[in-house]
Write an enzyme that holds these catalytic residues in place. Structure first.
Site, PDB file in Angstrom:
ATOM      1  CD  GLU A  84      -1.710  -2.395   1.595  1.00  0.00           C
ATOM      2  OE1 GLU A  84      -0.528  -2.594   1.952  1.00  0.00           O
ATOM      3  OE2 GLU A  84      -2.591  -3.291   1.623  1.00  0.00           O
ATOM      4  CG  PHE A 146      -9.828  -9.663  11.687  1.00  0.00           C
ATOM      5  CD1 PHE A 146      -8.576 -10.000  12.206  1.00  0.00           C
ATOM      6  CD2 PHE A 146     -10.029  -9.766  10.327  1.00  0.00           C
ATOM      7  CE1 PHE A 146      -7.552 -10.432  11.369  1.00  0.00           C
ATOM      8  CE2 PHE A 146      -9.015 -10.191   9.481  1.00  0.00           C
ATOM      9  CZ  PHE A 146      -7.767 -10.528  10.001  1.00  0.00           C
TER      10      PHE A 146
END
Ligand SMILES: Cc1ncc(C[n+]2csc(CCOP(=O)(O)OP(=O)(O)O)c2C)c(N)n1
Ligand SMILES: [Mg+2]
Length: 618
Positions: A84, A146
C-alpha cells in the site's frame, strides 16, 4: 506537526474534478438523476463521475465489496500494487504527472496504516491525493474488531481532511468533496474511510451538482495593496532575491515567474521542490538554496536586503539556523496558505493568494512602477553574485581508486536523456546529486520527496508518473538503500506494462547517513554498510541485476566511467519492459556544498573544511 485548525489549507494548479462549490449566497446541494445500487457501486460510479481513470491499490476484506464493481468499470483502471505504501506514492507520482489528484485504495487495518507514510509525504509536499479505505462494519467500530484501525484518528494530522462514511447515501457527496478539497487551495491528501456495511447497503445514487462547504473557501486573489507594496520594495531594494518554492510549481506559474524575473532582473533561487520551474540554463538562476545548495544561492539569501518568497515555506533545510538566516533582509511572503506566513520568519509584507495570481499581479505593479520611473539597480549585487558563481561552482572530484563518481553518472544521465524526461529521486545523497547535476528546464520534470524525505518514494512514484503520462520517459534515480524499501513494485511495473527506468546509484551503503558519520561521528560507520556493492565485489546482496531479472525487468550494470554512456543508451533503447541499471559507484563520495545541521548558512562549506570567502572583491 500542524494544528488541526490548519488541516484544510489554502489554491493550486491541480484541477478540481468535483462539482463547483455553492455560490457565496450558499444554496444547498442540488441532486439529480437517482439510481438504485449498492454503496460499493455508488463509490465506483462516483469515482467515474470525478473523472478518475486510474486507482492504485490492494484489496482486502473491508474494501472487498468495492472491488467487485471495480472489476466491471470501463472508465477506471485498477493497478494492483505489491504494497500500500507503493500505492500511495504511485498516486503521488500520477498527481505530479497529470496535475489531477492521484487515487489509492486499501483495506482496513494494516492496509490503511500502510498508507500513513505516503499520506504524510503528500501532506508535507502539498500533493493532491484521494485515499479510499475500507473500514470494518459500523457495529464493529470501536470494538477492536478484526483489522480495525481508527485510520481517521491516525491520519488526522497528516491529511488536509478526512471522512468516515457510515451511510451509503453519503458516498457520492463525500467523494465529490474529497476531490474538491484535495485539488483546490493548497493541494493535499484527503482520506475517505467507508464502513463495509455502507458499501454493502442498498442506496440510490445521485451525483451532487453543487457542493455546500461554507467553511472552505481558499483565498486565491491577492490583496492589491500588498502587491503594490511588494513591487515598491523590489524597486527600492539593492540586493533582492526571488526565493521560489514548490507553490509556484503547484500553481502552474512558471511562465509568470519568468516574466517577473526578466522584468525586474532580480536573481532567482529555486528550492528542491521547485527545481525546473525556472530554467537552469537561465542566466538569472542561481541554483538551489539550502543545506546542499549552491554557494551563490545560499549567499544571495544571507546577504539579501529583500527576499521575495513565492510559494516557499522557510524550511529549516533552507534557512539553516533560523536566528542567523538572512539577517539584513526584509521579507515579502506570498502563499496560498495563510498558516505558512510568518510561521518561521516574520513577513514584512504578507500576501495570501495563489502564486500564479500573485505573480501576475506583481508583474502589473512592477510595470506601473517602471513606467513611473521607479526601477531597481542591482548591478553591484549581480557583480557580487557572479563572483560567487564563478569562484564556487558546483563540482566534484573523481575518486582516486578509479571507481565511478556518482555525480558523473547522474550528470551524464541528465545530459543524454535530456530535459523532456521526468526524473524521480529517492532520498539521500543521490537525491541531492540529482537536484544538483541534472539540468532542469521545465516545470514538473523533477519529482521527489522533499518535506518528509521518504526513502522508498522513487520507484512507485516513477511508476505512477509513467501511468499518468505514458509518452514521457521516466527515470527513477534511486539509492541502493531506498531501492530496497519498495523495489517489489518492479513486479507491478513489469506485469502492468509500465516501462520505467531505474538508475540505482549503488554506493553500497546508506550514503547520506554515512556522510554524517564521516563528518560528525569520527568516521564510526555504525550500521550503514548494505553490502550491495562490496569493495571486493564478491557477493552482492542482493544482486540488483538478477533481482531486476527475477521481476521480469531488464537488468544492466555499469562499473567503469567509460561504460556510462553506452549503458544509458542501452537502457534508453528498451521500451517494452522496465529497466534497472546498477551503477556501482564510489563508496566515499560526499555531497557538497553543505551547511551542517543546526548551524548558520554563513558557515556553508563548499568542500570539507573549505569555507567561501564572502567578501573577496577580486
Ligand atoms: C524511511 C526512511 N528511513 C530512514 C531515513 C533516514 N535516511 C535518510 S538518507 C538515508 C540513506 C539512504 O541510502 P541510499 O538509498 O543508499 O542513498 P544514498 O544516500 O546512499 O545515495 C537514510 C537511512 C529516511 N529518510 N527514510
Ligand atoms: Mg546508498
Amino acid at each position: 506537526m500542524r494544528a488541526p485548525s490548519n488541516r484544510i489549507r489554502g489554491g493550486g494548479f491541480f484541477v478540481a474534478q468535483a462539482p463547483p462549490t455553492t455560490s457565496p449566497s450558499g444554496e444547498g446541494s442540488e441532486l439529480v438523476m437517482t439510481e438504485q445500487m449498492t454503496g460499493a457501486q455508488s463509490l465506483i460510479r462516483s469515482l467515474e463521475h470525478a473523472g478518475v481513470d486510474v486507482v492504485f491499490g490492494i484489496p482486502g476484506g473491508a474494501i472487498l465489496p468495492a472491488y467487485d464493481p471495480l472489476y466491471d468499470s470501463a472508465g477506471v483502471r485498477h493497478i494492483l500494487m505489491r504494497h500500500e505504501q507503493g500505492a500511495g506514492h504511485a498516486a503521488e507520482g500520477y498527481a505530479y504527472a497529470t496535475g489531477r489528484p492521484g487515487v489509492c485504495m486499501a483495506t482496513s487495518g494494516p492496509g490503511a496504516t500502510n498508507l500513513v507514510t505516503p499520506l504524510t509525504d503528500a501532506h508535507m509536499d502539498s500533493v493532491p491525493l484521494v485515499a479510499i479505505t475500507g473500514q470494518v462494519a459500523t457495529p464493529l467500530i470501536g470494538t477492536d474488531g478484526f483489522q480495525e484501525a481508527d485510520i481517521c484518528g491516525i491520519t488526522m494530522p497528516i491529511t488536509k481532511h478526512n471522512y468516515l462514511v457510515k451511510n451509503a447515501e453519503d458516498i457520492p457527496r463525500t467523494i465529490a468533496e474529497a476531490f474538491h478539497v484535495a485539488s483546490s487551495g493548497r493541494p493535499g491528501p484527503v482520506l475517505v474511510d467507508i464502513a463495509k456495511d455502507a458499501l454493502q447497503a442498498a442506496t440510490s445514487f445521485s451525483w451532487p451538482q453543487r457542493l455546500d462547504m461554507p467553511g472552505y473557501r481558499p483565498v486565491t486573489k491577492p490583496h492589491g495593496k500588498q502587491v503594490r507594496e511588494a513591487a515598491r520594495m523590489i524597486a527600492e531594494a539593492r540586493r533582492p532575491v526571488l526565493y521560489v518554492g514548490g507553490g509556484v510549481l503547484r500553481s502552474g506559474a512558471a511562465q509568470e515567474l519568468r516574466v517577473l524575473a526578466e522584468l525586474t532582473g532580480v536573481p532567482v533561487t529555486t528550492t528542491l521542490m521547485a527545481r525546473g520551474v525556472f530554467p537552469d540554463s537561465h542566466p538569472q538562476n542561481l541554483g538551489m538554496p539550502g543545506m546542499h545548495g549552491t554557494v551563490a544561492a545560499v549567499g544571495s539569501l544571507q546577504k539579501a536586503d529583500l527576499i521575495v518568497a513565492l510559494g516557499a515555506r522557510f524550511d529549516d533545510r533552507v534557512t539553516g539556523r533560523l536566528d542567523s538566516f538572512a539577517p539584513g533582509a526584509k521579507i515579502v511572503h506570498a502563499d496560498i496558505d495563510p498558516a505558512e506566513i510568518s510561521k518561521n520568519r516574520h513577513a514584512d509584507v504578507p500576501i495570501v493568494g495563489d502564486c500564479r495570481e500573485v505573480i501576475a499581479d506583481l508583474v502589473v505593479a512592477v510595470r506601473n512602477d517602471q513606467a513611473a520611473g521607479r526601477e531597481g539597480d542591482y548591478a553591484a549585487w549581480w557583480a557580487q553574485l557572479d563572483r560567487l558563481r564563478e569562484v564556487y561552482p558546483l563540482g566534484y572530484e573523481d575518486a582516486d581508486d578509479g571507481s565511478l563518481a556518482p555525480q558523473k553518472v547522474i550528470q551524464r544521465l541528465g545530459e543524454l536523456v535530456g530535459p523532456d524526461a521526468t526524473y524521480v529521486a529517492g532520498v539521500g545523497q543521490h537525491q541531492m546529486w540529482a537536484a544538483q547535476f541534472i539540468g532542469y528546464e521545465k516545470p514538473g520534470t523533477f519529482v521527489n520527496s522533499g518535506g518528509l524525505g521518504t526513502m522508498g518514494f522513487s520507484v512507485p512514484a516513477a511508476l505512477g508518473a509513467k501511468v499518468g503520462d505514458p509518452e514521457r520517459t521516466v527515470w527513477a534515480v534511486d539509492g541502493d538503500g531506498c531501492f530496497q524499501m519498495t523495489n517489489q513494485e518492479l513486479a507491478t511495473a513489469a506485469i502492468e506494462g509500465i516501462p520505467i527506468k531505474v538508475a540505482v546509484v549503488n554506493n553500497g551503503n546508506l550514503g547520506m547517513v554515512r556522510q554524517w558519520q564521516t563528518l560528525f561521528y569520527d568516521g564510526r560507520y555504525s550500521h550503514t554498510d548494505l553490502q550491495t556493492a562490496p569493495r571486493d565485489a564478491k557477493v552482492r546482496v542482493p544482486d540488483f541485476v538478477r533481482l531486476a531479472e527475477a521481476y521480469g525487468c531488464v537488468g544492466l550494470r555499469c562499473e567503469r566511467a567509460e561504460d556510462i554512456d553506452a549503458t544509458i543508451e542501452k537502457a534508453m533503447a528498451v521500451d517494452d519492459a522496465p529497466v534497472v541499471v546498477d551503477f556501482s559507484v564510489n563508496h566515499d563520495a560526499m555531497v557538497w556544498p553543505m551547511v551542517g545541521p543546526g548551524i548558520s548558512n554563513d558557515n556553508i562549506q563548499y568542500a570539507r573544511d573549505m569555507a567561501p570567502d564572502w567578501d573577496d572583491e577580486d
